[in-house]
Scaffold this motif. Structure first.
Motif, PDB file in Angstrom:
ATOM      1  N   LYS A   1     -49.096  35.120   4.997  1.00 28.87           N
ATOM      2  CA  LYS A   1     -48.523  33.797   4.772  1.00 28.87           C
ATOM      3  C   LYS A   1     -47.286  33.929   3.904  1.00 28.87           C
ATOM      4  CE  LYS A   1     -49.555  29.193   2.918  1.00 28.87           C
ATOM      5  NZ  LYS A   1     -50.559  28.342   2.226  1.00 28.87           N
TER       6      LYS A   1
ATOM      7  N   ILE B   1     -44.698  33.396   1.209  1.00 28.06           N
ATOM      8  CA  ILE B   1     -44.736  32.746  -0.097  1.00 28.06           C
ATOM      9  C   ILE B   1     -43.374  32.755  -0.787  1.00 28.06           C
ATOM     10  CG2 ILE B   1     -47.185  33.243  -0.467  1.00 28.06           C
ATOM     11  CD1 ILE B   1     -46.353  35.570  -2.260  1.00 28.06           C
TER      12      ILE B   1
ATOM     13  N   THR C   1     -39.187  29.433  -2.922  1.00 29.17           N
ATOM     14  CA  THR C   1     -40.566  29.767  -3.242  1.00 29.17           C
ATOM     15  C   THR C   1     -41.468  28.722  -2.607  1.00 29.17           C
ATOM     16  OG1 THR C   1     -39.870  30.727  -5.365  1.00 29.17           O
ATOM     17  CG2 THR C   1     -42.213  30.226  -5.096  1.00 29.17           C
ATOM     18  N   ILE C   2     -42.351  29.159  -1.736  1.00 28.96           N
ATOM     19  CA  ILE C   2     -43.191  28.252  -0.969  1.00 28.96           C
ATOM     20  C   ILE C   2     -44.363  27.796  -1.835  1.00 28.96           C
ATOM     21  CG2 ILE C   2     -44.422  27.897   1.194  1.00 28.96           C
ATOM     22  CD1 ILE C   2     -41.482  28.701   1.517  1.00 28.96           C
ATOM     23  N   GLY C   3     -44.487  26.496  -2.027  1.00 28.75           N
ATOM     24  CA  GLY C   3     -45.601  25.933  -2.792  1.00 28.75           C
ATOM     25  C   GLY C   3     -46.594  25.245  -1.883  1.00 28.75           C
ATOM     26  N   GLU C   4     -47.722  24.883  -2.464  1.00 29.32           N
ATOM     27  CA  GLU C   4     -48.751  24.207  -1.670  1.00 29.32           C
ATOM     28  C   GLU C   4     -48.292  22.809  -1.251  1.00 29.32           C
ATOM     29  OE1 GLU C   4     -52.417  24.146  -3.762  1.00 29.32           O
ATOM     30  OE2 GLU C   4     -52.640  26.341  -3.806  1.00 29.32           O
ATOM     31  N   VAL C   5     -47.507  22.164  -2.139  1.00 27.43           N
ATOM     32  CA  VAL C   5     -47.020  20.810  -1.833  1.00 27.43           C
ATOM     33  C   VAL C   5     -45.516  20.809  -1.644  1.00 27.43           C
ATOM     34  CG1 VAL C   5     -46.912  18.404  -2.614  1.00 27.43           C
ATOM     35  CG2 VAL C   5     -48.945  19.799  -3.123  1.00 27.43           C
ATOM     36  N   ASN C   6     -44.807  21.313  -2.677  1.00 27.96           N
ATOM     37  CA  ASN C   6     -43.351  21.314  -2.643  1.00 27.96           C
ATOM     38  C   ASN C   6     -42.822  22.744  -2.773  1.00 27.96           C
ATOM     39  OD1 ASN C   6     -43.127  18.436  -2.522  1.00 27.96           O
ATOM     40  ND2 ASN C   6     -43.542  18.347  -4.730  1.00 27.96           N
ATOM     41  N   ASP C   7     -41.672  22.996  -2.179  1.00 26.78           N
ATOM     42  CA  ASP C   7     -41.002  24.293  -2.315  1.00 26.78           C
ATOM     43  C   ASP C   7     -39.990  24.234  -3.439  1.00 26.78           C
ATOM     44  OD1 ASP C   7     -42.474  24.928  -0.134  1.00 26.78           O
ATOM     45  OD2 ASP C   7     -40.796  24.957   1.282  1.00 26.78           O
TER      46      ASP C   7
END
Length: 362
Positions: free
Chosen positions: A187, A189, A215-221
């Motif tokens: 995945k 990230i 940076t890929i976040g769960e809600v926002n990047d």
């Protein structure tokens, strides 16, 4: 070992050695005549030239090993046939298979020697030979440039890091359209892009221009943009642009590790390295095949004498080299499996050896 075995084995090894001593000076003379002007122009030290020709001797002997071996066997076996020595041997009750035994002994000795040279001595000579040519005779090897480079630079457990550069120039140590991607359990990230990347020899770091990090976040990047930034990455410029002859300069252990490393990185040139790897094993086997063919072809006393046997031998030897080069190139440039391509000449000529040997026995 009987007297006849010692006699034939001695002639086998002596003729092969003489053939090498005859042709290597010719090869050196031709090479000197082609390169002497550049050597004088660039004022290359004599010591470096002598080292180069020492490496050239090993490289040249290994390159034309099948031809030297084949012609030497054709030569002295034809002499035995013309002197009716073979007729006398076979008339004494010795079978053709028994007559072939000392030739096989010789092939074993030559094969072991070729195997050890290919594993350890030839790589060192190949490095010296190619480095000298690229640095002094063909221009600096650092002018090389590659495109569409994809590498896996790190893999630890579920974490994986990959890079991509659309174009990289080794002279300026500059790449364009750089991309860095970091995965966790397949995945994405983190992703970094840059218009241009340049390596600094002093700091061992990379300068990125037009830097953009997501940076890929769960809600926002999270997005970071910087015009210029210095960063350290887990790869060297040589990882981006390995020289074309790098596989030839490695011992068998180093080459195996290098192939595994490049395969994990997704190197598109992996077949080139596999061809070199498989040839280290196929070349010694060819000594047996060529020995059987040479004995089968030249053991018969012909009306045309040794000239006919040598002519046949030269045609077969160069056909073998042709097959070897063509299928090696096909393995590098097409979808043909490298193992099959490298061993195909041995398979074809192995079948020919069996056929000729049966006819010779008759």
């Amino acid at each position: 070992m009987k007297i006849i075995d010692k006699y034939i084995l001695k002639r086998y090894l002596a003729t092969f050695s003489v053939m090498l001593l005859m042709f290597i000076p010719i090869g050196i003379t031709i090479d000197v005549s082609e390169k002497v002007n550049k050597m004088i122009e660039k004022k290359i030290p004599l010591a470096d030239i002598l080292v180069y020709y020492g490496d050239f001797t090993v490289y040249f002997a290994n390159l034309l090993f099948p031809i030297f071996l084949f012609l030497s066997i054709i030569w002295f076996t034809s002499k035995l046939a013309n002197n009716t020595e073979i007729i006398a041997i076979l008339s004494s009750g010795i079978s053709f298979s028994r007559f072939l035994r000392p030739f096989i002994y010789g092939a074993v000795i030559v094969s072991i020697f070729a195997l050890l040279m290919g594993f350890f001595l030839v790589p060192k000579a190949s490095k010296g030979f190619n480095d000298f040519r690229y640095e002094n005779l063909k221009g600096n090897n650092k002018t090389r440039e590659t495109s569409d480079i994809f590498r896996q630079i790190n893999k630890a457990g579920k974490l994986e890091e990959n890079i991509y550069v659309s174009n990289y120039n080794y002279m300026s140590q500059t790449g364009f359209n750089f991309t860095f991607e970091k995965f966790n359990n397949e995945k994405l990230i983190e992703k970094v892009t840059a218009n241009r990347i340049r390596y600094n020899d002093k700091t061992k770091r990379y300068t990125l221009y037009g830097y953009n990090k997501r940076t890929i976040g769960e809600v926002n990047d999270q997005i970071q943009t910087i015009d210029k930034i210095d960063l350290a990455y887990n790869f060297e410029p040589d990882d981006l642009t390995p020289v074309i002859y790098v596989a030839e300069t490695m011992t068998i252990g180093q080459l195996n590790q290098f192939i595994n490393k490049e395969r994990a990185r997704g190197n598109g040139n992996i077949n080139t390295y596999l061809v070199v790897f498989y040839k280290k094993f196929s070349l010694p086997i060819s000594a047996f095949i060529l020995t059987i063919i040479a004995v089968a072809v030249s053991s018969m006393k012909r009306r045309g004498g040794m000239g006919i046997n040598l002519a046949i031998g030269i045609v077969i030897a160069f056909t073998f080299i042709f097959f070897d080069k063509v299928f090696g190139t096909l393995a590098e440039k097409s979808s043909i499996p490298p193992f099959l391509a490298v061993w195909f000449p041995n398979i074809v000529f192995g079948i020919l050896a069996v056929y000729l040997l049966r006819n010779a026995k008759r």
